[in-house]
Design a protein around this motif. Structure first.
Motif, mmCIF file in Angstrom:
data_model
loop_
_atom_site.group_PDB
_atom_site.id
_atom_site.type_symbol
_atom_site.label_atom_id
_atom_site.label_comp_id
_atom_site.label_asym_id
_atom_site.label_seq_id
_atom_site.Cartn_x
_atom_site.Cartn_y
_atom_site.Cartn_z
ATOM 1 N N GLY A 245 -1.986 -7.468 8.441
ATOM 2 C CA GLY A 245 -0.179 -7.194 8.442
ATOM 3 C C GLY A 245 1.172 -8.201 8.872
ATOM 4 N N ARG A 246 0.054 -9.876 9.390
ATOM 5 C CA ARG A 246 1.104 -10.661 9.397
ATOM 6 C C ARG A 246 1.121 -11.369 8.215
ATOM 7 N NH1 ARG A 246 -1.110 -13.611 12.496
ATOM 8 N NH2 ARG A 246 -1.904 -15.127 11.121
ATOM 9 N N ASP A 247 0.139 -10.987 7.109
ATOM 10 C CA ASP A 247 -0.012 -12.274 5.980
ATOM 11 C C ASP A 247 1.085 -10.892 5.047
ATOM 12 O OD1 ASP A 247 -1.210 -13.962 7.046
ATOM 13 O OD2 ASP A 247 -3.627 -13.003 6.423
ATOM 14 N N ASP A 248 0.503 -9.948 5.153
ATOM 15 C CA ASP A 248 0.843 -8.776 3.641
ATOM 16 C C ASP A 248 1.509 -7.540 4.234
ATOM 17 O OD1 ASP A 248 3.081 -8.989 1.358
ATOM 18 O OD2 ASP A 248 1.881 -10.351 0.564
ATOM 19 N N ASN A 249 2.590 -6.690 3.040
ATOM 20 C CA ASN A 249 2.509 -5.298 3.512
ATOM 21 C C ASN A 249 2.872 -4.889 2.719
ATOM 22 O OD1 ASN A 249 3.911 -3.498 3.925
ATOM 23 N ND2 ASN A 249 2.893 -3.375 6.360
ATOM 24 N N PRO A 250 2.724 -3.176 1.875
ATOM 25 C CA PRO A 250 2.481 -2.399 0.434
ATOM 26 C C PRO A 250 4.298 -2.438 0.690
ATOM 27 C CG PRO A 250 0.830 -2.266 1.492
ATOM 28 C CD PRO A 250 1.451 -3.032 2.302
#
Length: 381
Positions: free
Chosen positions: A53-58
């Motif tokens: 979740g710290r790297d990317d999220n839709p």
């Protein structure tokens, strides 16, 4: 000013309404709801776009696509990253691109957090040079710089500088160029098209426009430089929540409606204030006789929602603010509800004690003008 559209489906309103939407899927919403996830199913080798979740999220992905379509329509080589706030976005660019021994050029009349950023840069061994926004004064201190930071129109003074001229000069000297596009929004100007390497903004302001989201973003056209910004975001964890990202994307759909209404009313308010003898230092780039207008007209398609002016004393300014009924005494700008403040109360801005920054909202122009003029009358001694 002209509309950006050159063919069917390329107008600002159409683009804003449809920006970042995913491919249509039967029985699915046109804009999916926020994805709340700290981790994702990840069996076996690490692969795919979403791992943690710290790297990317839709939800970020759709918002980043939407902002990119506004900042650089039709460009496939532009990457956009969303962050937790405008200051997070500014910090990500500055601290990811320079190191000890480098030189950075900042405006000395920009957003009031810039002095804090300057102090931190200097603590890390970065040389910081400053110059005013107006008259392209930063041009004179570019030699040997690694990065030029431009803020046009400046906040709160509303001066402008020639982005294309400064970007060409900076690039000729080997410097990167970042433009704070907060006040203009992508519907007001597109810094990447004018030669900047980064367009940086606080999405907290007019981009989202409802005063309920803290958000920032960086759009850039250099893959290596943007990879460094992405790495900085990961290291410091300056990420937006999925709900904030979703609210921002939802709000962008009305951006053109809000911006056009607010800019038109801001001009009407500025014209009314010009007739008042107690008002001095009136600034709005959309006024033909404003010192910033010539440059603004060359690179801006809309002139923003902020009007600034000065009343004779601090006491008069405070009485004026207290007398307003349709304008909230609050900081920030760009919201659908008009706000105003005596900017000097914060310190850090080189403005007179009676300096007012007025952010024009989406109220009816005649109602807002009447409220401002009535408050000026009531605040007179």
């Amino acid at each position: 000013m002209s509309d950006s559209g050159t063919s069917v489906g390329e107008g600002d309103g159409t683009r804003a309404v449809r920006a970042g939407l995913p491919e249509a899927v039967k029985n699915e919403p046109t804009l999916p709801g926020p994805v709340f996830a700290a981790h994702y199913h990840l069996p076996g080798d690490v692969s795919g776009p979403y791992t943690y979740g710290r790297d990317d999220n839709p939800t970020w992905t759709l918002l980043e696509r939407a902002i990119g379509e506004l900042e650089a329509p039709g460009r496939e080589d532009v990457e956009t990253l969303v962050l937790a706030s405008g200051v997070a976005a500014a910090s990500a660019v500055l601290f990811s691109q320079v190191r000890a021994g480098d030189a950075v050029v900042l405006p000395n009349d920009g957003y009031q957090v810039l002095p804090l950023l300057r102090a931190q840069l200097e603590a890390y061994g970065v040389e910081v040079r400053t110059a005013p926004t107006a008259n392209d004064a930063q041009f004179d201190v570019l030699d040997g710089a690694k990065l030029l930071w431009i803020e046009t129109p400046s906040n709160p003074g509303l001066d402008t500088c020639d982005i294309r001229r400064l970007a060409e000069a900076a690039h000729a000297r080997g410097a990167l160029v970042a433009v704070d596009n907060t006040l203009a929004t992508p519907l007001g100007q597109r810094p990447l098209e004018l030669g900047a390497d980064f367009s940086v903004a606080s999405g907290t302001k007019q981009l989202t426009g409802h005063g309920d989201v803290l958000l920032g973003y960086v759009a850039g056209r250099d893959g290596e430089a943007m990879a460094a910004v992405r790495r900085w975001r990961k290291i410091v964890g300056a990420i937006p929540g999925p709900m904030e990202a979703w609210l921002a994307h939802r709000s962008i759909a009305t951006l053109q409606l809000r911006v056009d209404r607010q800019c038109a009313t801001a001009l009407t308010v500025a014209e009314a204030l010009r007739e008042r003898p107690e008002v001095t230092g009136l600034r709005y780039p959309g006024l033909p006789d404003d010192p910033a207008h010539k440059v603004a007209a060359q690179q801006m398609r809309r002139y923003g929602c902020v009007v600034s002016f000065t009343l004779p004393t601090r006491a008069r300014a405070e009485r004026f603010l207290d007398a307003l009924r349709l304008v909230d005494d609050a900081t920030s700008f760009g919201g659908v509800r008009s706000t105003a403040e005596r900017r000097g109360r914060w310190g850090g801005d080189a403005v007179p004690e009676g300096f007012i920054r007025l952010s024009v909202g989406a109220e009816d122009a005649e109602d807002l003008v009447a409220d401002v003029l009535r408050a000026l009358d009531e605040s007179a001694e």
